[in-house]
Design a protein around this motif. Structure first.
Motif, short mmCIF file in Angstrom:
data_model
loop_
_atom_site.label_atom_id
_atom_site.label_comp_id
_atom_site.label_asym_id
_atom_site.label_seq_id
_atom_site.Cartn_x
_atom_site.Cartn_y
_atom_site.Cartn_z
N ASN A 1 -7.95 -76.42 -11.81
CA ASN A 1 -8.31 -75.72 -13.05
C ASN A 1 -9.79 -76.00 -13.35
O ASN A 1 -10.16 -77.12 -13.64
CB ASN A 1 -7.42 -76.22 -14.17
CG ASN A 1 -7.68 -75.58 -15.52
OD1 ASN A 1 -7.33 -76.16 -16.52
ND2 ASN A 1 -8.27 -74.41 -15.58
N THR B 1 0.35 -80.90 -11.45
CA THR B 1 -0.66 -81.47 -12.33
C THR B 1 -2.01 -80.93 -11.88
O THR B 1 -2.48 -81.28 -10.80
CB THR B 1 -0.65 -83.01 -12.26
OG1 THR B 1 0.65 -83.48 -12.62
CG2 THR B 1 -1.70 -83.61 -13.18
N SER C 1 -8.86 -76.40 -20.48
CA SER C 1 -7.58 -76.81 -19.92
C SER C 1 -6.57 -75.67 -19.99
O SER C 1 -6.31 -75.11 -21.05
CB SER C 1 -7.06 -78.02 -20.70
OG SER C 1 -5.84 -78.44 -20.16
N THR C 2 -6.03 -75.31 -18.83
CA THR C 2 -5.05 -74.24 -18.71
C THR C 2 -3.88 -74.78 -17.89
O THR C 2 -4.10 -75.38 -16.84
CB THR C 2 -5.67 -73.02 -18.01
OG1 THR C 2 -6.85 -72.64 -18.72
CG2 THR C 2 -4.72 -71.85 -17.99
N PRO C 3 -2.66 -74.58 -18.36
CA PRO C 3 -1.51 -75.18 -17.66
C PRO C 3 -1.24 -74.55 -16.30
O PRO C 3 -1.67 -73.44 -16.01
CB PRO C 3 -0.35 -74.93 -18.62
CG PRO C 3 -0.76 -73.77 -19.45
CD PRO C 3 -2.25 -73.81 -19.54
N HIS D 1 -9.26 -70.46 -17.29
CA HIS D 1 -8.55 -70.03 -18.50
C HIS D 1 -8.60 -68.53 -18.70
O HIS D 1 -7.75 -67.97 -19.38
CB HIS D 1 -9.15 -70.73 -19.72
CG HIS D 1 -10.55 -70.29 -20.00
ND1 HIS D 1 -11.62 -70.74 -19.25
CD2 HIS D 1 -11.06 -69.44 -20.92
CE1 HIS D 1 -12.73 -70.19 -19.71
NE2 HIS D 1 -12.43 -69.40 -20.72
N ALA E 1 5.44 -76.03 -14.10
CA ALA E 1 6.08 -77.35 -14.20
C ALA E 1 6.10 -78.01 -12.82
O ALA E 1 6.36 -77.35 -11.82
CB ALA E 1 7.50 -77.20 -14.74
N ARG F 1 -8.76 -81.26 -12.83
CA ARG F 1 -9.75 -80.72 -13.76
C ARG F 1 -11.00 -81.60 -13.76
O ARG F 1 -10.99 -82.70 -13.25
CB ARG F 1 -9.19 -80.70 -15.18
CG ARG F 1 -7.98 -79.83 -15.36
CD ARG F 1 -7.52 -79.85 -16.82
NE ARG F 1 -6.48 -78.89 -17.04
CZ ARG F 1 -5.19 -79.19 -17.09
NH1 ARG F 1 -4.78 -80.42 -16.97
NH2 ARG F 1 -4.29 -78.24 -17.30
#
Length: 128
Positions: free
Chosen positions: A68, A81, A73-75, A45, A78, A84
């Motif tokens: 990640n 997935t 949680s950091t995107p 993050h 698109a 984590r």
């Protein structure tokens, strides 16, 4: 027009691999099916804006795996997935990642090249 893989290597600084990750080592256990060649991005993050890095990686034409770590949680872009959790953390520790983001170029399950640091559009610089 450059080949996608060549573009990725140039963007990341192909001759400037300065990672603690050991080249030639197999990837630790992970949840995705291995591809012939793939890119693994391990990030946190607090890596800052990774837009240009994600752009270069996604344009490579290779399968991209997002990992990640560090519990926040950091995107990812698109279509990706991120992996984590505790197993993702263990994956990064087993690789001995020293600085995030880390980008691994993997061939047949083994690390071909690695970069750790801050992406600035022209290459990665070693994080301090």
């Amino acid at each position: 027009m450059r080949a996608p893989l060549l573009s990725l290597l140039l963007a990341l600084g192909a001759g400037q691999a300065d990672a603690r990750v050991r080249l030639g080592e197999p990837l630790p256990p992970h949840p995705w099916p291995s591809a012939g060649r793939e890119v693994v991005v391990i990030y946190t993050h607090d890596c800052g804006d990774l837009g240009e890095l994600w752009g270069a990686v996604m344009e490579s034409g290779l399968p991209v795996r997002a990992v990640n770590v560090q519990g926040v949680s950091t995107p990812a872009p698109a279509g990706l997935t991120p992996w984590r959790g505790a197993d993702a953390e263990q994956f990064a520790r087993q690789l001995k990642v020293g600085t995030y983001p880390a980008v691994l170029l993997v061939r047949e399950g083994r690390i071909l090249n690695a970069w750790e640091g801050t992406f600035q559009g022209t290459g990665l610089t070693r994080g301090e």
